[in-house]
Scaffold this active site. Structure first.
Site, PDB file in Angstrom:
ATOM      1  CD  GLU A  57      -0.884   0.896  11.252  1.00 34.59           C
ATOM      2  OE1 GLU A  57       0.001   1.186  10.440  1.00 34.59           O
ATOM      3  OE2 GLU A  57      -1.801   0.073  11.009  1.00 34.59           O
ATOM      4  CB  CYS A  89      -2.530   3.681   9.271  1.00 30.17           C
ATOM      5  SG  CYS A  89      -3.627   2.250   9.173  1.00 30.17           S
ATOM      6  CB  SER A 165       4.275 -39.221  -9.025  1.00 30.38           C
ATOM      7  OG  SER A 165       3.950 -39.410 -10.391  1.00 30.38           O
TER       8      SER A 165
END
Length: 350
Positions: A57, A89, A165
């Site tokens: 902003e 803001c 794995s």
């Protein structure tokens, strides 16, 4: 209150600029703002570039100058009502004379909440919840971490078709293809923390940085977190100066995530071995699973995850597949399938 077509288009633009490449993934949320004139035309826009820089902003207001008076601010997150490194803001919008604010996602951060109420007190029309799902997706990890008070955890691993794995001799070099390895670095760049156990550091000596061919250069490397009680030799690559490293001296996943939350970390990329993965799964602390499946069979070797205590199929951990992507190398043979999933059940504790 309803929103106009111009405001919805402005929100789409605000979401797009909030996701500008190179913006840090945390600790602050990514936010975009577009200022509209009364006729629906764009006056200015801005986005938050990271902690300590002007909020979206404020950046848009600075670009607009006096033209902001009487404008509509379209912003992806409720304007903050907090003084930190920058001012609130909500007060900046009031001082600029903005007459209307349209925002997407309410700010759930208890430190910054209250901006919408402050704006209404100041006579500003406020509409919230516009394209809220898109805004929440933009800041998925931040939203999760604020709500759960712990980081979002993505567990990543590579496996063969039969769930191995690594081979029986410990070799695992080609379980993941080059295309998969490049994709892994792209996903690493979307997180703010890499987490492994001390065993992985001692055996594999990984560097745990984002490198190779990622979409955008990484200016801030993810934090490297090593979890476990054992000391780390000084020559381990995870202790070099290419990124920050923290040693979490615990075996408890809850304690590890609590410490990382204290360090303002919001998205953990879990790349440890099967024991660490099993510990996080059984603790119910895996929020997303990303696996690269290689078109090969080993028949023996290390499993991707340690014993979860599942003795019967009725107790299996179930996952919901949210994405399937085939990753191919240039020769077409270097191939993995990436599955992205979220757990829907957890191991039953006995």
């Amino acid at each position: 209150m309803t929103t106009s077509e111009a405001e919805r288009l402005a929100m789409q633009r605000a979401l797009a600029i909030a996701a500008t490449p190179g913006v840090p993934m945390g600790p602050n949320p990514r936010v975009g703002c577009v200022l509209l004139a009364p006729d629906g035309s764009t006056i200015a826009e801005g986005f938050h570039r990271g902690a300590g820089t002007p909020h979206a902003e404020a950046a848009a207001l600075a670009e607009a100058g006096d033209a902001a008076r009487g404008a509509t601010a379209v912003v992806t997150l409720e304007p903050c009502n907090h003084t930190g490194r920058t001012g609130p803001c909500s007060e900046a919008l009031l001082a600029a004379g903005v007459r209307r604010v349209v925002f997407a996602q309410p700010d759930a951060n208890p430190v910054a909440v209250g901006g919408a109420g402050r704006l209404r007190e100041g006579g500003v029309e406020v509409v919230g919840g516009v394209m809220i799902e898109e805004a929440q997706a933009l800041n998925r990890a931040w939203t999760f971490a604020i709500a759960r008070r712990r980081p979002f955890v993505t567990w990543k691993f590579a496996t063969t078709l039969d769930g191995r794995s690594a081979a029986a001799d410990g070799t695992s070099r080609w379980v993941s293809s080059r295309a998969a390895r490049l994709d892994t670095h792209r996903l690493r760049a979307l997180c703010d923390t890499m987490l492994v156990g001390t065993g992985t550091v001692l055996v594999d000596d990984p560097e745990l940085t984002v490198r190779d061919e990622v979409d955008e250069p990484v200016t801030d490397q993810p934090l490297r977190a090593v979890m476990g009680l054992r000391d780390l030799p000084a020559d381990r690559r995870v202790l070099n100066d290419r990124a920050e490293t923290v040693h979490l001296r615990t075996r408890d996943p809850h304690e590890a995530l609590a410490r990382l939350h204290e360090l303002d970390r919001q998205h953990v990329f879990l790349e440890g071995g099967p024991q660490l993965a099993g510990a996080f799964l059984t603790a119910g602390l895996v929020d997303e699973v990303v696996t690269y499946v290689a078109p090969m069979l080993l028949g023996s070797g290390a499993s991707a995850v340690a014993d979860l205590g599942v003795a019967t199929i009725a107790d299996a951990v179930h996952l919901h597949v949210t994405d399937v992507t085939v990753l191919r190398g240039h020769d077409g043979e270097d191939t993995n399938v990436r599955l992205t999933m979220r757990p829907t059940t957890l191991p039953r504790r006995t």
